[in-house]
Enzyme design. Structure first.
Site, PDB file in Angstrom:
ATOM      1  N   ARG A   1      39.328  53.577  22.712  1.00  0.00           N
ATOM      2  CA  ARG A   1      40.468  52.768  22.944  1.00  0.00           C
ATOM      3  C   ARG A   1      40.952  52.882  24.500  1.00  0.00           C
ATOM      4  O   ARG A   1      41.771  52.559  24.871  1.00  0.00           O
ATOM      5  CB  ARG A   1      41.653  52.918  22.205  1.00  0.00           C
TER       6      ARG A   1
ATOM      7  N   LYS B   1      38.143  44.129  36.819  1.00  0.00           N
ATOM      8  CA  LYS B   1      37.422  43.216  35.893  1.00  0.00           C
ATOM      9  C   LYS B   1      36.032  43.624  35.360  1.00  0.00           C
ATOM     10  O   LYS B   1      35.465  44.006  36.080  1.00  0.00           O
ATOM     11  CB  LYS B   1      37.038  41.629  36.700  1.00  0.00           C
TER      12      LYS B   1
ATOM     13  N   GLU C   1      29.534  37.098  49.428  1.00  0.00           N
ATOM     14  CA  GLU C   1      31.186  37.853  48.925  1.00  0.00           C
ATOM     15  C   GLU C   1      31.442  38.039  50.153  1.00  0.00           C
ATOM     16  O   GLU C   1      32.780  37.936  50.254  1.00  0.00           O
ATOM     17  CB  GLU C   1      30.780  38.561  47.778  1.00  0.00           C
TER      18      GLU C   1
ATOM     19  N   LYS D   1      40.485  42.269  49.259  1.00  0.00           N
ATOM     20  CA  LYS D   1      40.672  42.158  47.710  1.00  0.00           C
ATOM     21  C   LYS D   1      41.692  43.076  47.288  1.00  0.00           C
ATOM     22  O   LYS D   1      42.671  42.664  46.362  1.00  0.00           O
ATOM     23  CB  LYS D   1      39.238  42.485  47.193  1.00  0.00           C
TER      24      LYS D   1
ATOM     25  N   GLU E   1      45.234  37.799  37.790  1.00  0.00           N
ATOM     26  CA  GLU E   1      44.956  36.511  38.273  1.00  0.00           C
ATOM     27  C   GLU E   1      45.569  35.455  37.412  1.00  0.00           C
ATOM     28  O   GLU E   1      45.229  34.473  36.795  1.00  0.00           O
ATOM     29  CB  GLU E   1      43.445  36.342  37.518  1.00  0.00           C
TER      30      GLU E   1
ATOM     31  N   ARG F   1      45.019  35.417  42.710  1.00  0.00           N
ATOM     32  CA  ARG F   1      43.529  36.181  42.710  1.00  0.00           C
ATOM     33  C   ARG F   1      42.509  34.981  42.412  1.00  0.00           C
ATOM     34  O   ARG F   1      41.654  35.432  42.878  1.00  0.00           O
ATOM     35  CB  ARG F   1      43.717  37.202  41.563  1.00  0.00           C
TER      36      ARG F   1
ATOM     37  N   ASN G   1      37.986  33.391  43.690  1.00  0.00           N
ATOM     38  CA  ASN G   1      36.789  32.640  42.928  1.00  0.00           C
ATOM     39  C   ASN G   1      36.460  31.515  43.902  1.00  0.00           C
ATOM     40  O   ASN G   1      35.755  30.585  43.120  1.00  0.00           O
ATOM     41  CB  ASN G   1      37.276  32.229  41.706  1.00  0.00           C
TER      42      ASN G   1
ATOM     43  N   HIS H   1      33.284  29.840  42.993  1.00  0.00           N
ATOM     44  CA  HIS H   1      32.315  30.288  41.734  1.00  0.00           C
ATOM     45  C   HIS H   1      32.871  29.187  40.583  1.00  0.00           C
ATOM     46  O   HIS H   1      32.083  29.202  39.715  1.00  0.00           O
ATOM     47  CB  HIS H   1      33.641  31.803  41.225  1.00  0.00           C
TER      48      HIS H   1
ATOM     49  N   HIS I   1      29.193  29.583  39.205  1.00  0.00           N
ATOM     50  CA  HIS I   1      28.903  30.130  37.740  1.00  0.00           C
ATOM     51  C   HIS I   1      28.283  29.028  36.896  1.00  0.00           C
ATOM     52  O   HIS I   1      27.454  29.214  36.247  1.00  0.00           O
ATOM     53  CB  HIS I   1      30.364  30.503  37.225  1.00  0.00           C
TER      54      HIS I   1
ATOM     55  N   HIS J   1      23.524  35.934  41.532  1.00  0.00           N
ATOM     56  CA  HIS J   1      24.811  35.568  41.456  1.00  0.00           C
ATOM     57  C   HIS J   1      25.386  35.287  42.906  1.00  0.00           C
ATOM     58  O   HIS J   1      25.874  34.094  43.198  1.00  0.00           O
ATOM     59  CB  HIS J   1      25.622  36.722  41.043  1.00  0.00           C
TER      60      HIS J   1
HETATM   61  N1  GLY Z   1      35.269  38.492  41.574  1.00  0.00           N
HETATM   62  C1  GLY Z   1      36.820  38.027  41.687  1.00  0.00           C
HETATM   63  C2  GLY Z   1      37.843  38.990  41.222  1.00  0.00           C
HETATM   64  O1  GLY Z   1      37.622  40.160  41.003  1.00  0.00           O
HETATM   65  O2  GLY Z   1      39.078  38.436  41.042  1.00  0.00           O
END
Ligand code: GLY
Length: 385
Positions: free
Chosen positions: A134, A156, A198, A240, A250, A254, A258, A261, A265, A279
């Site tokens: 957990r 993330k 990035e 960041k 997010e 946040r 993206n 993205h 994606h 990526h």
């Molecule tokens: N890669 C985007 C974020 O971490 O929010």
């Protein structure tokens, strides 16, 4: 967003704090951090035992041996789990196997999982740490540029499914990030360029002066000039960390991270998450599409998208859908279908990060899917630079 001076010394190790109350942690950036990991972990976590999760590339480069040696003096290492490199490792099957192997190594609640590698290892090991017993603590030791500036920071974690990327996962913040810039010396040039997409993203979304600095210094960053590299990684992580501190899960701001993205994606999924399109390469194309679409919608001054694409092309990144190798490209309708799996879809509406200028991105839920499909059909047909 204002540009602050990098906190690192020129040749030293800098610290960027990620301020999240009880989940706060530091990102250390600079040379020699893998070799110093034993002392750094001991200073923060005392006698906690650890298990390394990594991939075969880190055996080849010697980084795994260096980290294991650094951790050996205190007999704190339970063992190392070496997985196959590549995006296919971020799967349910690999997650199950990893959790079982961590339990077999005897990893306890008070232990640390150490993710040594790129984004795939960080996301997978972080997710395993989130669910193991957990939740156990983990330390990110990112060894790619992409992981140092993006995926290792912000908590993330997750895996891919056939429906799309990172659709299963958890927010689980690391307890420490060690971004050893020396590790980038062994990174293949193609991956260095992919990670650079990035880095450029941060300037493009919120710091025009950082983007201008990158236009002048990209050569130094990609040549692993120590000063340039530390500055690029530090500024990216600072941006960041500031955004994550304001919007950890997010809900709004946040989403700016993206940029590129939603398109990227979908392209990655279309390419089967394969080496055909890394990526960061997908994100480079996605960023260019986001700026071209912003220009087409008259959000952004004419010429902005060309400036962005010229910079990304100068570091050998693809900038168009037609740059993806393959006999036939994707269909616009296929890409829209793949975009609908995006985590930012709300009431069936796509969310895009668009731009009013370089350094001025914004989140839009007002984009009409028909406009995007028409735009993508034109982009797919387009071949000129
Ligand atoms: N890669 C985007 C974020 O971490 O929010």
């Amino acid at each position: 967003m204002s540009q602050s001076a990098p906190r690192s010394q020129d040749a030293g190790v800098g610290t960027v704090p990620v301020e999240l109350g009880p989940r706060s942690y530091d990102v250390l950036i600079g040379p020699g951090l893998i070799g110093a990991a034993g002392e750094l972990l001991h200073a923060r976590f005392g006698a906690a035992r650890c298990a390394i999760v990594t991939d075969r590339n880190l055996e080849t480069t010697g980084h795994l041996a260096r980290l294991a040696e650094a951790l050996t003096p205190g007999h704190r290492l339970r063992g190392a789990i070496v997985l196959s490199p590549g995006e296919a490792t971020k799967s349910f099957g690999e997650l199950a196997g990893l959790c079982q192997r961590l339990l077999e190594l005897g990893v306890e609640r008070g232990d640390l999982v150490i993710a040594l590698g790129g984004g795939v290892i960080g996301d997978l090991a972080g997710f395993a740490a989130a669910v193991l017993r957990r939740g156990v603590r983990y330390v990110q030791v990112p060894t790619t540029l992409l992981a140092q500036v993006d995926s290792s920071v912000g908590g993330k974690t997750g895996i891919n499914t056939p429906q799309g990327k990172n659709l299963i996962g958890a927010f689980h913040q690391p307890s420490l990030v060690l971004a050893d810039t020396d590790a980038l010396a062994s990174l293949p040039d193609r991956e260095m360029s992919a990670g650079y997409a990035e880095v450029a993203k941060y300037g493009l979304l919120g710091d025009a002066s950082f983007f201008a600095w990158l236009e002048a210094n990209a050569g130094g960053v990609l040549a692993r000039d120590r000063q340039a590299l530390i500055r690029a990684v530090t500024r990216s992580v600072e941006m960041k960390a500031e955004i994550v501190a304001r919007d950890e899960t997010e809900t709004e701001e946040r989403m700016l991270l993206n940029l590129g993205h939603t398109f990227g994606h979908a392209l990655e999924a279309w390419a089967g998450f394969s080496a055909k399109l890394l990526h960061g390469e997908a994100i480079a194309i996605g960023i260019c599409l986001a700026f071209r679409f912003s220009e087409a919608q008259r959000f952004c001054p004419a010429g902005t998208a060309a400036r962005v694409a010229a910079h990304l092309a100068s570091v050998r990144l693809p900038t168009r859908i037609s740059d993806v190798p393959g006999a036939t490209g994707p269909d616009a309708a296929d890409l829209i279908r793949l975009m609908r799996q995006d985590k930012k879809v709300q009431d069936g509406r796509l969310t895009f990060v668009l731009a009013r200028d370089i350094g001025a991105a914004f989140v839009s839920r007002e984009v009409n899917a028909v406009d995007v499909e028409g735009f993508l059909a034109r982009e797919i047909a387009r071949r000129e630079p």
